[in-house]
Design a protein around this motif. Sequence first.
Motif, PDB file in Angstrom:
ATOM      1  N   ALA A  21      -1.431  -0.360  28.800  1.00 18.29           N
ATOM      2  CA  ALA A  21      -1.179  -1.793  28.635  1.00 18.29           C
ATOM      3  C   ALA A  21      -1.242  -2.185  27.160  1.00 18.29           C
ATOM      4  O   ALA A  21      -0.442  -2.999  26.686  1.00 18.29           O
ATOM      5  N   GLN A  22      -2.194  -1.606  26.425  1.00 15.56           N
ATOM      6  CA  GLN A  22      -2.256  -1.909  24.996  1.00 15.56           C
ATOM      7  C   GLN A  22      -0.996  -1.430  24.282  1.00 15.56           C
ATOM      8  O   GLN A  22      -0.438  -2.126  23.437  1.00 15.56           O
ATOM      9  N   LEU A  23      -0.532  -0.228  24.640  1.00 13.78           N
ATOM     10  CA  LEU A  23       0.695   0.289  24.038  1.00 13.78           C
ATOM     11  C   LEU A  23       1.876  -0.623  24.334  1.00 13.78           C
ATOM     12  O   LEU A  23       2.717  -0.873  23.457  1.00 13.78           O
ATOM     13  N   ALA A  24       1.942  -1.146  25.560  1.00 13.47           N
ATOM     14  CA  ALA A  24       3.033  -2.059  25.922  1.00 13.47           C
ATOM     15  C   ALA A  24       2.968  -3.335  25.099  1.00 13.47           C
ATOM     16  O   ALA A  24       3.996  -3.850  24.628  1.00 13.47           O
ATOM     17  N   ALA A  25       1.756  -3.858  24.918  1.00 17.69           N
ATOM     18  CA  ALA A  25       1.591  -5.072  24.124  1.00 17.69           C
ATOM     19  C   ALA A  25       1.998  -4.832  22.672  1.00 17.69           C
ATOM     20  O   ALA A  25       2.714  -5.638  22.063  1.00 17.69           O
ATOM     21  N   ILE A  26       1.564  -3.707  22.118  1.00 16.59           N
ATOM     22  CA  ILE A  26       1.865  -3.388  20.728  1.00 16.59           C
ATOM     23  C   ILE A  26       3.371  -3.248  20.518  1.00 16.59           C
ATOM     24  O   ILE A  26       3.935  -3.762  19.547  1.00 16.59           O
ATOM     25  N   GLU A  83       2.995 -15.316  24.284  1.00 19.05           N
ATOM     26  CA  GLU A  83       2.848 -15.134  25.726  1.00 19.05           C
ATOM     27  C   GLU A  83       3.692 -13.962  26.245  1.00 19.05           C
ATOM     28  O   GLU A  83       3.341 -13.338  27.255  1.00 19.05           O
ATOM     29  N   GLU A  84       4.764 -13.620  25.556  1.00 17.01           N
ATOM     30  CA  GLU A  84       5.562 -12.462  25.965  1.00 17.01           C
ATOM     31  C   GLU A  84       4.816 -11.158  25.702  1.00 17.01           C
ATOM     32  O   GLU A  84       4.923 -10.196  26.472  1.00 17.01           O
ATOM     33  N   VAL A  85       4.041 -11.128  24.624  1.00 15.88           N
ATOM     34  CA  VAL A  85       3.207  -9.954  24.360  1.00 15.88           C
ATOM     35  C   VAL A  85       2.168  -9.811  25.461  1.00 15.88           C
ATOM     36  O   VAL A  85       1.936  -8.718  25.992  1.00 15.88           O
ATOM     37  N   HIS A  86       1.544 -10.926  25.814  1.00 21.26           N
ATOM     38  CA  HIS A  86       0.553 -10.891  26.897  1.00 21.26           C
ATOM     39  C   HIS A  86       1.182 -10.449  28.209  1.00 21.26           C
ATOM     40  O   HIS A  86       0.586  -9.667  28.965  1.00 21.26           O
ATOM     41  N   ALA A  87       2.379 -10.911  28.493  1.00 16.61           N
ATOM     42  CA  ALA A  87       3.046 -10.554  29.747  1.00 16.61           C
ATOM     43  C   ALA A  87       3.287  -9.050  29.828  1.00 16.61           C
ATOM     44  O   ALA A  87       3.099  -8.436  30.892  1.00 16.61           O
ATOM     45  N   ALA A  88       3.693  -8.446  28.707  1.00 15.11           N
ATOM     46  CA  ALA A  88       3.922  -6.995  28.700  1.00 15.11           C
ATOM     47  C   ALA A  88       2.640  -6.243  29.028  1.00 15.11           C
ATOM     48  O   ALA A  88       2.644  -5.260  29.781  1.00 15.11           O
ATOM     49  N   TYR A  89       1.540  -6.705  28.449  1.00 19.04           N
ATOM     50  CA  TYR A  89       0.236  -6.105  28.721  1.00 19.04           C
ATOM     51  C   TYR A  89      -0.180  -6.310  30.175  1.00 19.04           C
ATOM     52  O   TYR A  89      -0.551  -5.371  30.888  1.00 19.04           O
ATOM     53  N   ALA A  90      -0.114  -7.568  30.626  1.00 22.62           N
ATOM     54  CA  ALA A  90      -0.613  -7.919  31.955  1.00 22.62           C
ATOM     55  C   ALA A  90       0.203  -7.264  33.068  1.00 22.62           C
ATOM     56  O   ALA A  90      -0.351  -6.827  34.087  1.00 22.62           O
ATOM     57  N   GLU A  91       1.505  -7.195  32.885  1.00 22.20           N
ATOM     58  CA  GLU A  91       2.349  -6.577  33.912  1.00 22.20           C
ATOM     59  C   GLU A  91       2.072  -5.087  34.033  1.00 22.20           C
ATOM     60  O   GLU A  91       2.172  -4.511  35.134  1.00 22.20           O
ATOM     61  N   THR A  92       1.716  -4.446  32.909  1.00 16.95           N
ATOM     62  CA  THR A  92       1.353  -3.032  32.968  1.00 16.95           C
ATOM     63  C   THR A  92       0.063  -2.845  33.753  1.00 16.95           C
ATOM     64  O   THR A  92      -0.041  -1.931  34.592  1.00 16.95           O
ATOM     65  N   ALA A  99      -5.811  -8.703  16.543  1.00 18.04           N
ATOM     66  CA  ALA A  99      -6.569  -7.674  17.244  1.00 18.04           C
ATOM     67  C   ALA A  99      -6.028  -7.654  18.667  1.00 18.04           C
ATOM     68  O   ALA A  99      -6.080  -8.667  19.372  1.00 18.04           O
ATOM     69  N   VAL A 100      -5.442  -6.540  19.064  1.00 19.56           N
ATOM     70  CA  VAL A 100      -4.921  -6.383  20.426  1.00 19.56           C
ATOM     71  C   VAL A 100      -5.958  -5.577  21.190  1.00 19.56           C
ATOM     72  O   VAL A 100      -6.084  -4.369  21.007  1.00 19.56           O
ATOM     73  N   ASP A 101      -6.735  -6.261  22.025  1.00 16.53           N
ATOM     74  CA  ASP A 101      -7.924  -5.630  22.606  1.00 16.53           C
ATOM     75  C   ASP A 101      -8.150  -6.020  24.065  1.00 16.53           C
ATOM     76  O   ASP A 101      -9.263  -6.317  24.484  1.00 16.53           O
ATOM     77  N   GLY A 102      -7.086  -6.007  24.826  1.00 19.13           N
ATOM     78  CA  GLY A 102      -7.216  -6.345  26.229  1.00 19.13           C
ATOM     79  C   GLY A 102      -7.956  -5.275  27.018  1.00 19.13           C
ATOM     80  O   GLY A 102      -8.190  -4.163  26.547  1.00 19.13           O
ATOM     81  N   GLY A 103      -8.320  -5.610  28.222  1.00 18.40           N
ATOM     82  CA  GLY A 103      -8.997  -4.668  29.096  1.00 18.40           C
ATOM     83  C   GLY A 103      -8.691  -4.989  30.539  1.00 18.40           C
ATOM     84  O   GLY A 103      -7.899  -5.877  30.845  1.00 18.40           O
ATOM     85  N   ALA A 104      -9.319  -4.263  31.425  1.00 20.41           N
ATOM     86  CA  ALA A 104      -9.149  -4.505  32.861  1.00 20.41           C
ATOM     87  C   ALA A 104     -10.458  -4.186  33.555  1.00 20.41           C
ATOM     88  O   ALA A 104     -11.239  -3.338  33.106  1.00 20.41           O
ATOM     89  N   ASN A 105     -10.683  -4.866  34.672  1.00 19.61           N
ATOM     90  CA  ASN A 105     -11.939  -4.760  35.407  1.00 19.61           C
ATOM     91  C   ASN A 105     -11.752  -4.284  36.830  1.00 19.61           C
ATOM     92  O   ASN A 105     -10.717  -4.534  37.457  1.00 19.61           O
ATOM     93  N   THR A 106     -12.774  -3.622  37.323  1.00 18.53           N
ATOM     94  CA  THR A 106     -13.031  -3.570  38.757  1.00 18.53           C
ATOM     95  C   THR A 106     -14.262  -4.457  38.951  1.00 18.53           C
ATOM     96  O   THR A 106     -14.739  -5.091  38.009  1.00 18.53           O
ATOM     97  N   GLU A 107     -14.788  -4.522  40.146  1.00 23.34           N
ATOM     98  CA  GLU A 107     -15.998  -5.316  40.355  1.00 23.34           C
ATOM     99  C   GLU A 107     -17.198  -4.690  39.653  1.00 23.34           C
ATOM    100  O   GLU A 107     -18.168  -5.373  39.324  1.00 23.34           O
ATOM    101  N   ASP A 108     -17.140  -3.392  39.409  1.00 24.29           N
ATOM    102  CA  ASP A 108     -18.322  -2.674  38.927  1.00 24.29           C
ATOM    103  C   ASP A 108     -18.278  -2.272  37.460  1.00 24.29           C
ATOM    104  O   ASP A 108     -19.327  -1.989  36.868  1.00 24.29           O
TER     105      ASP A 108
END
Length: 366
Positions: A261-266, A276-285, A327-336
């Motif tokens: 996802a970071q690579l897609a955003a970059i 918002e288009e940069v965010h969309a690329a990240y989020a959709e990945t 700084a492109v520093d997104g992440g993703a979560n599970t519950e844990d």
Amino acid sequence: MNVTDMLDARSSRLRDVVRGSNVDAVIITDLSNLLYLTNLRASAGILVVGMDQSLRLLLDFRYLTAAGALINERNAPSGLEIIPVTGSFDETLFDILVRMSVTRVGVESGHMTVRQWRWLNSHASAELIPLIETVERLRMIKDDHELDTLRRAGRLLSEIVPDVLALARRNRSEMELAQEIDRLVLQAGFERLAFETIAASGPNSALPHAQPTARELSDGDLVILDFGGVLEGYCVDISRSVSVGIASEENTRLYTAVHEAQLAAIENGVPGVTAEEVHAAYAETIQSEGYPYPTFRCGRATGFSFLEEPQLVVGNKTVLQPGMVFAVDGGANTEDFRAQVGDSFIITKDGYEQITHHSKEIKDLI
């Protein structure tokens, strides 16, 4: 370009931007904006930028010597006049506006307090014109001096990443880990931390902007290390997720999604694209890998602060331009648990330039 010419160009751009508002002067009360325009770091001060090319800096006794030194060393804007404040800032500002015979004055509506506005509005004859993030929009596009400083900061921070990652060992508490990271950042030559270091392990990693705790790292933990420093006033940061011991299959899968996802955003972070288009690329990945669509930002502009505009997030239609730094520093979560990977980038004429460096390959971290 020398420092004086650089600062003069900044004031000139500000005057050009506000000319359409038909103001006679602009009052700068935000201290970061004051630093940007004068090169003086202070905890109190007011800058009056006249459309007649005048620059008046109101300071109390604490900063008169420092301001004078900047002028003498030609590290200040040309023609800067220092106005000593012996009473109150409000009364001194009022006197300056009277002396300038202004009729319309721009003020930073996001920074001037309600008390200041009411006092000035009731005493001054000039009409107060609210200006919204005027200097902040100028600060979005970094000049050559700023970019060179940020590149140096990126190199310094990148050099300590191997030592930082090596600290993530079993039986070490998050607080101990964060303290050691802070020591390395300052030892590298940064004047202070860009923000409070994040060292979040196991279930704590799933907490947004988690504070370091006494929890000790244990085998199988995914650990988020998010840290940065300030060099000559400019913030740079980097983040990595590492595994203590052998990573679980789910940890590996989550990290892989975040890395991709970071690579897609970059790859989408180029001139002409909206935030918002940069965010969309990240989020959709992230979503394509089976995780919830993230609405929280995947990045943010940096400069004097680690959190500036524009942010790479849903709804932000700011168009990316050369000279912006993110700084492109997104992440993703599970519950844990959570995985995160982040780097700092400059938007260039042809694409982007990465200024923090360390492997993001799964074999080197997980």
